[in-house]
Design an enzyme around this catalytic site. Structure first.
Site, PDB file in Angstrom:
ATOM      1  N   HIS A 136       3.818 -28.122   3.961  1.00 37.97           N
ATOM      2  CA  HIS A 136       2.445 -27.709   4.226  1.00 37.97           C
ATOM      3  C   HIS A 136       1.508 -28.788   3.687  1.00 37.97           C
ATOM      4  O   HIS A 136       1.947 -29.785   3.112  1.00 37.97           O
ATOM      5  CB  HIS A 136       2.153 -26.341   3.601  1.00 37.97           C
ATOM      6  CG  HIS A 136       2.774 -25.207   4.346  1.00 37.97           C
ATOM      7  ND1 HIS A 136       2.353 -24.830   5.607  1.00 37.97           N
ATOM      8  CD2 HIS A 136       3.798 -24.369   4.030  1.00 37.97           C
ATOM      9  CE1 HIS A 136       3.082 -23.807   6.024  1.00 37.97           C
ATOM     10  NE2 HIS A 136       3.972 -23.515   5.081  1.00 37.97           N
ATOM     11  N   ASP A 166      -3.591 -31.201   6.534  1.00 40.72           N
ATOM     12  CA  ASP A 166      -3.513 -30.394   7.761  1.00 40.72           C
ATOM     13  C   ASP A 166      -4.578 -30.798   8.770  1.00 40.72           C
ATOM     14  O   ASP A 166      -4.278 -31.114   9.924  1.00 40.72           O
ATOM     15  CB  ASP A 166      -3.691 -28.907   7.431  1.00 40.72           C
ATOM     16  CG  ASP A 166      -2.370 -28.203   7.175  1.00 40.72           C
ATOM     17  OD1 ASP A 166      -1.333 -28.877   7.131  1.00 40.72           O
ATOM     18  OD2 ASP A 166      -2.391 -26.975   6.993  1.00 40.72           O
TER      19      ASP A 166
END
Length: 385
Positions: A136, A166
């Site tokens: 992530h 991200d």
């Protein structure tokens, strides 16, 4: 402004989004609000997203129609190849090899459509020792050196939400790569694969700190540098009401204005970049800021170039005068979300609305799939809404 001019700059562009989470859906939303026609393809029978937001709050689905496709059925694969043959762009965020195992890899789809721009979003890239691993934002940021640099001196690294790897290193680099490939296609007529890895993008965002480190102007230690709260004139300070202001007066002329209005004693005001005085400067700023409320300080600094701002909560920010005047946020039921950005003078982007059950069929129609055929595929269980 005529109706033709109100169409976004990507009007006419056709995009296939392979459903997923994080940077790919945001890229699809941005492209759709710029005018692209996006069809979101989800696997038939796939589990619901773990977030499972209601449609009016689910920006991962807004601005495009969703079609669930049985990718194991020959008819489903035939539909995917037909969509790809008529598309300009495909974006996917699966682990390396997944699309190939489905029979939808770049080799197959570029053979069917040599002009296709095939956008691939991964954490660690299409190859390398971690290519198959999950991760992530925090994972990718940790491996770029940038997470090490974020946080207070003597404290632990602080997650910057999931904004850096991200969305900054992922979504924005994917979009930049797609638009660059489309520009190149306008000259060559050929599509290509865009390999956008979040670890690469996040590292690129860290270009300036790495350059400063090489120049001997950056200490490889948190909270010890100009832009990481090491400098007392680039930090946040608590106010009397337990809230905060952000102070960012890097340049001498801005610091002089800040020092005048605070006020800061002359020996400190004249020695902005004397590092030996930074501890005393920080203590003086903190002590003075703590004597007034956040909004009192804003009333003092709002009309100046001292580079001071109130630290607004997410609940407060949409109602701030700047954001109201700019229309930075828009109301969508109980959701207040950012308006489309950037802004165009002529081909105006349009904000999306909640997805409806009919959007999937409409998206298929835009790709040349007739209503009769789509309904037949739905009756046979090959696609679903």
């Amino acid at each position: 402004m005529g109706e033709e001019e109100r169409k976004g700059p990507l009007s006419g562009l056709k995009v296939i989004e392979m459903a997923g989470l994080g940077p790919v859906p945001l890229a699809a939303l941005i492209l759709s609000e710029m005018g692209a026609t996006v069809v979101r393809v989800a696997r038939l029978g796939a589990a619901a997203s773990f977030l499972n937001l209601p449609p009016e709050l689910d920006l991962d689905r807004q601005g495009r129609g969703t079609v669930k496709v049985d990718l194991k059925a020959p008819e489903g694969m035939a539909l995917m190849r037909e969509l790809a043959a008529g598309a300009d762009v495909l974006i996917e965020g699966f682990r390396p090899g997944v699309m190939e195992r489905l029979g939808l890899g770049p080799d197959e789809l570029l053979e069917a459509n040599p002009g296709l721009v095939y956008g691939r979003m991964t954490g660690f890239g299409q190859e390398g020792p971690l290519a198959a691993r999950a991760g992530h934002d925090l994972t990718y940021l940790a491996l770029t050196g940038m997470l090490h640099a974020i946080g207070p001196k003597g404290g632990k690294p602080v997650p910057p939400l999931n904004l850096v790897a991200d969305y900054g290193g992922g979504t924005m680099f994917l979009i930049a790569g797609i638009l660059a490939a489309l520009f190149e296609r306008s000259r060559s007529g050929r599509g290509q694969v865009v390999d956008a890895a979040m670890v690469d993008g996040a590292a690129t965002l860290g270009s300036l700190p790495y350059a400063l480190l090489a120049a001997g102007l950056w200490h490889d230690q948190r909270g010890s540098n100009l832009l990481d709260s090491g400098a007392p004139f680039y930090d946040t300070y608590e106010t009397s009401d337990g809230r905060h202001i952000a102070v960012a007066c890097l340049e001498p002329q801005f610091f002089a204005e800040f020092a005048r209005l605070l006020p800061l004693e002359e020996r400190l005001a004249r020695a902005q970049y004397d590092v030996s005085l930074w501890p005393a400067m920080r203590e003086a700023i903190a002590g003075t800021v703590a004597q007034r409320s956040r909004d009192d300080w804003w009333s003092i600094f709002a009309e100046t170039d001292a580079c001071v701002a109130p630290v607004l909560s997410m609940a407060e920010a949409p109602d701030h005068a700047l954001n109201v005047a700019r229309g930075t946020f828009r109301a969508q039921g109980k959701l207040r979300r950012a308006a489309p950005a950037p802004r165009f003078s002529r081909t105006v982007s349009a904000p999306s609305g909640p997805a409806t059950k009919n959007d999937g069929m409409a998206a298929l129609a835009a790709f040349g799939i007739s209503t009769d055929r789509a309904e037949a595929l739905a009756r046979s269980g090959v696609i679903g809404g």
